[in-house]
Design a protein around this motif. Structure first.
Motif, PDB file in Angstrom:
ATOM      1  N   MET A 105       9.975  50.168  77.029  1.00 63.18           N
ATOM      2  CA  MET A 105      11.058  51.001  76.512  1.00 63.18           C
ATOM      3  C   MET A 105      10.785  52.463  76.797  1.00 63.18           C
ATOM      4  O   MET A 105       9.653  52.919  76.727  1.00 63.18           O
ATOM      5  CB  MET A 105      11.181  50.808  75.014  1.00 63.18           C
ATOM      6  N   LEU A 106      11.838  53.174  77.102  1.00 56.42           N
ATOM      7  CA  LEU A 106      11.727  54.595  77.392  1.00 56.42           C
ATOM      8  C   LEU A 106      12.846  55.301  76.660  1.00 56.42           C
ATOM      9  O   LEU A 106      13.917  54.733  76.471  1.00 56.42           O
ATOM     10  CB  LEU A 106      11.929  54.846  78.878  1.00 56.42           C
ATOM     11  N   LEU A 107      12.603  56.539  76.279  1.00 54.47           N
ATOM     12  CA  LEU A 107      13.680  57.336  75.717  1.00 54.47           C
ATOM     13  C   LEU A 107      14.349  58.060  76.872  1.00 54.47           C
ATOM     14  O   LEU A 107      13.684  58.783  77.598  1.00 54.47           O
ATOM     15  CB  LEU A 107      13.099  58.331  74.715  1.00 54.47           C
ATOM     16  N   VAL A 108      15.645  57.859  77.087  1.00 54.61           N
ATOM     17  CA  VAL A 108      16.304  58.529  78.205  1.00 54.61           C
ATOM     18  C   VAL A 108      17.220  59.617  77.676  1.00 54.61           C
ATOM     19  O   VAL A 108      17.626  59.605  76.517  1.00 54.61           O
ATOM     20  CB  VAL A 108      17.107  57.545  79.075  1.00 54.61           C
ATOM     21  N   GLY A 109      17.569  60.541  78.556  1.00 56.08           N
ATOM     22  CA  GLY A 109      18.337  61.697  78.124  1.00 56.08           C
ATOM     23  C   GLY A 109      19.837  61.536  78.306  1.00 56.08           C
ATOM     24  O   GLY A 109      20.608  62.305  77.760  1.00 56.08           O
ATOM     25  N   SER A 110      20.242  60.553  79.114  1.00 57.59           N
ATOM     26  CA  SER A 110      21.666  60.424  79.389  1.00 57.59           C
ATOM     27  C   SER A 110      22.147  59.041  78.968  1.00 57.59           C
ATOM     28  O   SER A 110      21.494  58.044  79.243  1.00 57.59           O
ATOM     29  CB  SER A 110      21.903  60.621  80.887  1.00 57.59           C
ATOM     30  N   ILE A 111      23.292  58.992  78.309  1.00 57.69           N
ATOM     31  CA  ILE A 111      23.810  57.715  77.800  1.00 57.69           C
ATOM     32  C   ILE A 111      24.119  56.755  78.943  1.00 57.69           C
ATOM     33  O   ILE A 111      24.086  55.544  78.790  1.00 57.69           O
ATOM     34  CB  ILE A 111      25.050  57.957  76.925  1.00 57.69           C
ATOM     35  N   ARG A 112      24.387  57.284  80.140  1.00 59.67           N
ATOM     36  CA  ARG A 112      24.678  56.427  81.289  1.00 59.67           C
ATOM     37  C   ARG A 112      23.506  55.515  81.635  1.00 59.67           C
ATOM     38  O   ARG A 112      23.680  54.479  82.243  1.00 59.67           O
ATOM     39  CB  ARG A 112      24.977  57.284  82.517  1.00 59.67           C
ATOM     40  N   HIS A 113      22.284  55.933  81.319  1.00 59.86           N
ATOM     41  CA  HIS A 113      21.121  55.130  81.685  1.00 59.86           C
ATOM     42  C   HIS A 113      20.691  54.207  80.563  1.00 59.86           C
ATOM     43  O   HIS A 113      19.768  53.429  80.736  1.00 59.86           O
ATOM     44  CB  HIS A 113      19.933  56.037  82.026  1.00 59.86           C
ATOM     45  N   ALA A 114      21.324  54.330  79.389  1.00 59.56           N
ATOM     46  CA  ALA A 114      20.774  53.665  78.208  1.00 59.56           C
ATOM     47  C   ALA A 114      21.146  52.190  78.155  1.00 59.56           C
ATOM     48  O   ALA A 114      22.201  51.778  78.635  1.00 59.56           O
ATOM     49  CB  ALA A 114      21.270  54.363  76.955  1.00 59.56           C
ATOM     50  N   ASP A 115      20.226  51.394  77.562  1.00 57.28           N
ATOM     51  CA  ASP A 115      20.521  49.984  77.299  1.00 57.28           C
ATOM     52  C   ASP A 115      20.622  49.728  75.805  1.00 57.28           C
ATOM     53  O   ASP A 115      21.193  48.742  75.382  1.00 57.28           O
ATOM     54  CB  ASP A 115      19.418  49.091  77.853  1.00 57.28           C
ATOM     55  N   VAL A 116      19.997  50.599  75.025  1.00 52.16           N
ATOM     56  CA  VAL A 116      20.037  50.447  73.581  1.00 52.16           C
ATOM     57  C   VAL A 116      20.503  51.763  72.988  1.00 52.16           C
ATOM     58  O   VAL A 116      20.006  52.821  73.346  1.00 52.16           O
ATOM     59  CB  VAL A 116      18.634  50.113  73.013  1.00 52.16           C
ATOM     60  N   LEU A 117      21.487  51.684  72.103  1.00 51.53           N
ATOM     61  CA  LEU A 117      21.971  52.880  71.419  1.00 51.53           C
ATOM     62  C   LEU A 117      21.446  52.817  69.998  1.00 51.53           C
ATOM     63  O   LEU A 117      21.817  51.925  69.237  1.00 51.53           O
ATOM     64  CB  LEU A 117      23.499  52.894  71.459  1.00 51.53           C
ATOM     65  N   LEU A 118      20.532  53.710  69.654  1.00 55.26           N
ATOM     66  CA  LEU A 118      19.993  53.740  68.298  1.00 55.26           C
ATOM     67  C   LEU A 118      20.848  54.711  67.485  1.00 55.26           C
ATOM     68  O   LEU A 118      20.939  55.881  67.825  1.00 55.26           O
ATOM     69  CB  LEU A 118      18.548  54.236  68.300  1.00 55.26           C
ATOM     70  N   VAL A 119      21.477  54.216  66.435  1.00 51.41           N
ATOM     71  CA  VAL A 119      22.303  55.090  65.611  1.00 51.41           C
ATOM     72  C   VAL A 119      21.683  55.190  64.238  1.00 51.41           C
ATOM     73  O   VAL A 119      21.402  54.164  63.603  1.00 51.41           O
ATOM     74  CB  VAL A 119      23.737  54.548  65.475  1.00 51.41           C
ATOM     75  N   ASN A 120      21.425  56.403  63.794  1.00 47.72           N
ATOM     76  CA  ASN A 120      20.928  56.537  62.434  1.00 47.72           C
ATOM     77  C   ASN A 120      21.726  57.607  61.713  1.00 47.72           C
ATOM     78  O   ASN A 120      22.467  58.366  62.336  1.00 47.72           O
ATOM     79  CB  ASN A 120      19.441  56.884  62.429  1.00 47.72           C
ATOM     80  N   GLY A 121      21.602  57.632  60.407  1.00 50.16           N
ATOM     81  CA  GLY A 121      22.323  58.618  59.623  1.00 50.16           C
ATOM     82  C   GLY A 121      23.728  58.148  59.305  1.00 50.16           C
ATOM     83  O   GLY A 121      24.258  57.236  59.940  1.00 50.16           O
ATOM     84  N   SER A 122      24.329  58.780  58.320  1.00 52.16           N
ATOM     85  CA  SER A 122      25.684  58.394  57.962  1.00 52.16           C
ATOM     86  C   SER A 122      26.643  58.970  59.000  1.00 52.16           C
ATOM     87  O   SER A 122      26.365  59.996  59.597  1.00 52.16           O
ATOM     88  CB  SER A 122      26.038  58.925  56.579  1.00 52.16           C
ATOM     89  N   ILE A 123      27.745  58.261  59.211  1.00 52.10           N
ATOM     90  CA  ILE A 123      28.714  58.720  60.199  1.00 52.10           C
ATOM     91  C   ILE A 123      29.857  59.381  59.437  1.00 52.10           C
ATOM     92  O   ILE A 123      30.559  58.728  58.678  1.00 52.10           O
ATOM     93  CB  ILE A 123      29.246  57.532  61.020  1.00 52.10           C
ATOM     94  N   ASN A 124      30.044  60.685  59.638  1.00 50.58           N
ATOM     95  CA  ASN A 124      31.144  61.348  58.941  1.00 50.58           C
ATOM     96  C   ASN A 124      32.329  61.538  59.884  1.00 50.58           C
ATOM     97  O   ASN A 124      32.281  61.113  61.045  1.00 50.58           O
ATOM     98  CB  ASN A 124      30.668  62.647  58.291  1.00 50.58           C
TER      99      ASN A 124
END
Ligand code: SF4
Lengths: 310, 136
Positions: free
Chosen positions: B44-63
């Motif tokens: 696993m790697l942390l990438v800078g662009s959503i185009r390269h991502a395979d996993v979207l980690l979402v945290n925090g409340s969504i307002n």
């Protein structure tokens, strides 16, 4: 014809260079992990990354941008890198001798990947990609002069021959160039040029991941990004091979020499990795000054020293 | 398991979306990348662009404001993408659930593949969640 195609596609071109480059890129990541006291990725990680991008991920095209150019750029990058790979690896591994003046051709071919990255980035229509593209352009303008000075120094040391295989055979006769003072200086400058060509830290301003979200690569996904990865793997092998051919006597894959050749490549990549891990990213202005002033100065000193036979 | 799926699971690249969090979950996510936990072991790697991502980690409340951004990020991602909701806020809304700018937990906005509860979840819990996802 069939022979040429074999050279280009399989050995020592596309396939061979890409596989070796992928293992080198694993080695680079593993060393990075060790430097940071981590465990690091498994051996086949670069292959997983490549096949995932190639087979699984969807390719997204930019809405406001030139789609054809955006897609064509990575393909040209792969072709440029593999042709450069063929011209470099044939003499370096002693398969064929190449032709007179091939150093100049290699020099031009090696700029193709960077140029196509810029074209692809500008075609994507993304402002961050454009920013990365302009930085890459400035970087090219600054390190290319240094690179040509290094080549000039090497040609001078080799008695004005511009044939790659002659330079290598000269070194097998009279000892390697890196054994002399000017050779060592040229080696150092060459290493920094490779660092900038591969856009590794400290010269990774065009793809600064944390700052402009991978800049020139930002819009690429799926298959085109896999092509870019492939180009990077190939470049990661052929640039150190070029350095070893020019200054360190080339590679030899016969008998016990194979071990020594592998060690040479691993040593050069180790140097690149250690530089990458112990330095912060420099601003593009600093990078330009670094090359235009300091590296050029070193290269010119080396040329003068080699003129006096040191 | 086919070759494609195998490669995908062996090389998950993470993209981190922080909603209106208290910042604690963000820190715990970054902890997973540190020498002690090192998710690069699993590729696993942390990438800078959503185009390269395979996993979207979402945290925090969504307002209200985050909602459109999260939707846009999700639409820009190249599919297939796995969405992981991290922390009590991501899973249910947590302590922000009663707030008047709250726009619903993550799974009301985009489809979620895994939930990792906790306030904040320990890095071990995040790793356990990811491993469970890999073995699914
Ligand atoms: S779940 Fe807890 S720690 Fe995480 S963002 Fe919400 S309040 Fe903060």
């Amino acid at each position: 014809m069939a022979e040429q195609l074999f050279y280009f596609l399989i050995y020592p071109g596309l396939l061979f260079a890409a596989v070796i480059g992928a293992f080198l890129s694993w080695y680079d990541r593993k060393i990075t992990a060790w430097v940071q006291f981590r465990k690091g990725p498994p051996l086949f990680q670069p292959f997983y990354d490549f096949f995932k991008l190639l087979l699984v991920k969807e390719t997204i095209l930019p809405k406001h941008g030139s789609k054809g150019v955006f897609l064509a750029a990575p393909i040209f990058a792969v072709f440029g890198a593999s042709i450069a790979g063929v011209f470099i690896l044939l003499p370096v591994m002693g398969i064929e001798t190449g032709f007179k003046g091939d150093i100049i051709v290699i020099f031009y071919l090696l700029t193709i990947p960077s140029l196509t990255y810029i074209i692809g980035a500008l075609a994507s229509g993304n402002p961050l990609a454009a920013l990365g593209g302009s930085r890459e352009m400035k970087l090219i303008l600054s390190y290319e002069l240094t690179f040509i000075l290094v080549l000039a120094g090497i040609i001078q040391k080799a008695g004005m021959t511009i044939s790659f295989s002659e330079i290598i055979s000269l070194q097998t006769l009279n000892g390697v160039f890196a054994g002399s003072l000017s050779g060592i200086i040229l080696f150092i400058v060459f290493i920094f040029c490779i660092q900038a060509k591969l856009a590794l830290v400290p010269f990774d301003a065009p793809e600064a991941e944390t700052e402009i979200s991978e800049g020139i690569m930002i819009e690429y996904s799926g298959t085109p990004y896999a092509m870019i990865k492939l180009t990077k793997y190939i470049m990661f092998f052929i640039l150190p091979a070029f350095l070893i051919g020019l200054l360190w006597g080339g590679l030899n894959f016969e008998g016990i020499n194979i071990l020594w050749s592998i060690l040479k490549i691993l040593f050069v990549v180790l140097l690149l990795t250690l530089i990458r891990n112990t330095n912060p990213r420099v601003k593009i202005k600093q990078a330009i000054r670094y090359f235009i002033v300091w590296m050029n100065l070193l290269a010119i000193i080396a040329i003068v020293l080699s003129y006096f036979g040191l | 398991m086919g070759f494609k799926e195998f490669c995908f699971k062996k090389s998950l690249w993470l993209f981190h979306f922080g909603g209106a969090s208290c910042n604690n979950c963000d820190i715990e996510i970054l902890d997973c990348l540190t020498p002690r936990y090192d998710v690069e072991r699993f590729g696993m790697l942390l990438v800078g662009s959503i185009r390269h991502a395979d996993v979207l980690l979402v945290n925090g409340s969504i307002n209200q404001r985050d909602k459109s951004r999260l939707l846009e990020i999700y639409e820009q991602a190249s599919k297939p993408i796995v969405v992981v909701a991290i922390g009590a806020c991501g899973c249910t809304g947590g302590i922000f659930a009663e707030g008047n700018t709250f726009a619903g937990p993550v799974d009301k906005i985009i489809p979620v593949d895994a939930y990792i509860p906790g306030c904040p979840p320990k890095p071990e819990a995040i790793l356990a969640g990811i491993v469970k996802l890999l073995n699914k």
